[in-house]
Design an enzyme around this catalytic site. Sequence first.
Site, PDB file in Angstrom:
ATOM      1  N   GLU A   1     -16.520   2.023  -3.018  1.00 45.38           N
ATOM      2  CA  GLU A   1     -15.644   2.449  -1.925  1.00 45.38           C
ATOM      3  C   GLU A   1     -14.339   3.050  -2.457  1.00 45.38           C
ATOM      4  O   GLU A   1     -13.840   4.033  -1.932  1.00 45.38           O
ATOM      5  CB  GLU A   1     -15.344   1.290  -0.974  1.00 45.38           C
ATOM      6  CG  GLU A   1     -16.536   0.850  -0.137  1.00 45.38           C
ATOM      7  CD  GLU A   1     -17.051   1.942   0.795  1.00 45.38           C
ATOM      8  OE1 GLU A   1     -16.338   2.923   1.044  1.00 45.38           O
ATOM      9  OE2 GLU A   1     -18.198   1.803   1.261  1.00 45.38           O
TER      10      GLU A   1
ATOM     11  N   TYR B   1      -9.475   1.268   6.010  1.00 42.66           N
ATOM     12  CA  TYR B   1     -10.881   1.676   5.911  1.00 42.66           C
ATOM     13  C   TYR B   1     -11.657   0.794   4.942  1.00 42.66           C
ATOM     14  O   TYR B   1     -12.724   0.256   5.265  1.00 42.66           O
ATOM     15  CB  TYR B   1     -11.012   3.147   5.489  1.00 42.66           C
ATOM     16  CG  TYR B   1     -12.397   3.401   4.973  1.00 42.66           C
ATOM     17  CD1 TYR B   1     -13.459   3.508   5.860  1.00 42.66           C
ATOM     18  CD2 TYR B   1     -12.669   3.412   3.603  1.00 42.66           C
ATOM     19  CE1 TYR B   1     -14.760   3.643   5.399  1.00 42.66           C
ATOM     20  CE2 TYR B   1     -13.957   3.547   3.136  1.00 42.66           C
ATOM     21  CZ  TYR B   1     -14.998   3.662   4.033  1.00 42.66           C
ATOM     22  OH  TYR B   1     -16.272   3.772   3.580  1.00 42.66           O
TER      23      TYR B   1
ATOM     24  N   ASP C   1     -13.724   6.235   8.474  1.00 40.60           N
ATOM     25  CA  ASP C   1     -13.408   7.230   7.448  1.00 40.60           C
ATOM     26  C   ASP C   1     -13.512   8.618   8.084  1.00 40.60           C
ATOM     27  O   ASP C   1     -13.637   8.737   9.300  1.00 40.60           O
ATOM     28  CB  ASP C   1     -14.364   7.086   6.258  1.00 40.60           C
ATOM     29  CG  ASP C   1     -15.782   7.485   6.626  1.00 40.60           C
ATOM     30  OD1 ASP C   1     -16.092   7.546   7.827  1.00 40.60           O
ATOM     31  OD2 ASP C   1     -16.587   7.753   5.717  1.00 40.60           O
TER      32      ASP C   1
END
Length: 367
Positions: free
Chosen positions: A39, A122, A140
Site C-alpha cells: 500500500e 486511505y 483512493d
Amino acid sequence: MHAASASDLLIWYDRHRRELPWRAQAGERADPYRVWLSEIMLQQTTVQAVKPYFAAFLARFPDVQTLAAAPSEAVMNAWAGLGYYSRARNLHACAQAVVARHGGQFPDTEGALRDLPGIGAYTAAAVAAIAFGRVAAAVDGNVERVMSRLHGLEAPMPAGRGAVAAHTLAIVPADRPGDFAQALMDLGATICTPRKPACALCPWQAPCRARHAGAQESLPRKSPKKERPQRHGVAFVVLRADQAILLRTRPPKGLLGGMAEVPTSAWSAKLDPSQIVQDQPVTASWLTANTPVRHVFTHFPLELTVLCARVPALTEAPESARFTTLAELDNEPLSSLMLKVIEAGLATLGVKRGESQASIDAKEHNG
DNA sequence: CATACGTGGCA
DNA sequence: TTGCCAAGTAT
C-alpha cells in the site's frame, strides 16, 4: 434501475480479480506486513512500477523486525528510483514504531494504524480492511472515480472526497470488507478507467448515474492544477583517477530527502553563469556534456547542465562530500535524476558504468 | 484547504 | 513533444 450493491461487485471480483504479488489467494487472509508495504509503495505509483521493487524489498527485508533494524541508507537504497522518498523514510519509522509500540505486530484497527508514520486515511482503511477484515472505506483515486460516476457526484476532488467516503462506507459488506476494497480498486483500474471506461463490462452499469447521462468521461471533476515553472541548474560529475565519483547526501527532508547526489548548483528559474565557478566543488577544468539532463518533477521541470572533470588520485573530497567508486555506486541511494546525470557525465568523460579503467586503456591501446 | 513531494508510461 | 495520470501523506 436498481441500487448498486456490494454483492454485484463481489460476484464480478470473484471472476475477474487481478492476481498481484501482495495479494492473498482467494479466501485466505493476507500478511499485514505485505499489505502495508504494498500500500505504501502503491501510493501515487503504478502497479507495474511497484512489482519489481516489492519483490526486491521483500527479499531484502522479509519482515517488519528486519526492516526496523536495517540502516536507513539500506532502506533508501532499496527505494531508489520509486520516487516520493518521504515514503521510505516514514516506512522505516513505521516499522520501528510497530516494533517499539506494538511488539512487532501491526495494530488491527483503522484508528491505531492511522497513528503510525506514513499511514494516512486511505492506507489505514485499506490495511484494516484487507489485512484484518475490518469494515472501513479505503478511498483512493480509483474509488473517487468509481463512486463519483456511480452517484453522479459533481463536487471536484479532493473537496468531494468526504461524500465519496460516506457513499462507500454505506455499502461495505461486513463479511468481506477487504475483498470489497480490492474489488473497487480493480474495477477502477480495469473497467472504470479515467479515459474510455469499458461501461459495457461493468457490473454496476445499470445503477451508474454518469453512464446514463453519458458523462462518465467528465467525472470526477478535478481542481485546476498549478503551473510548473521551469528550473535550471548545473551538476558536477567529478571522476577521480581511481574511478571514484564525488557524491554528497541531501538533507533528510524536502525534495529527494536523504538521497545521494553529485554536487549541484542551486536550481533556479534562470541559470546564472557566474554561479558556476562559485559552486564548483573542486577546482578543475570542466567539460560540458553535449545535452543537458531534463527531468520532470511533480511540481516543476528541471534542466541540469552537466559539467564533468577528471581529478588526480589523491584529491580529497570537500567538506560533507565523499568519493564513491563506480563499483560501489549500486549501494548508493541514487534517484533517477542522478542516474541520468551520472550517466551523461561519465559518457562525456568516455567512461561507461561497469567498465573498468583497465579495459578502457586496453581499448584505446587496441584502437 | 493548498502545496510539496518522483517517476515512467501513454495518447 | 506536452500533458495527464497512478492504490496519498505531511504540513
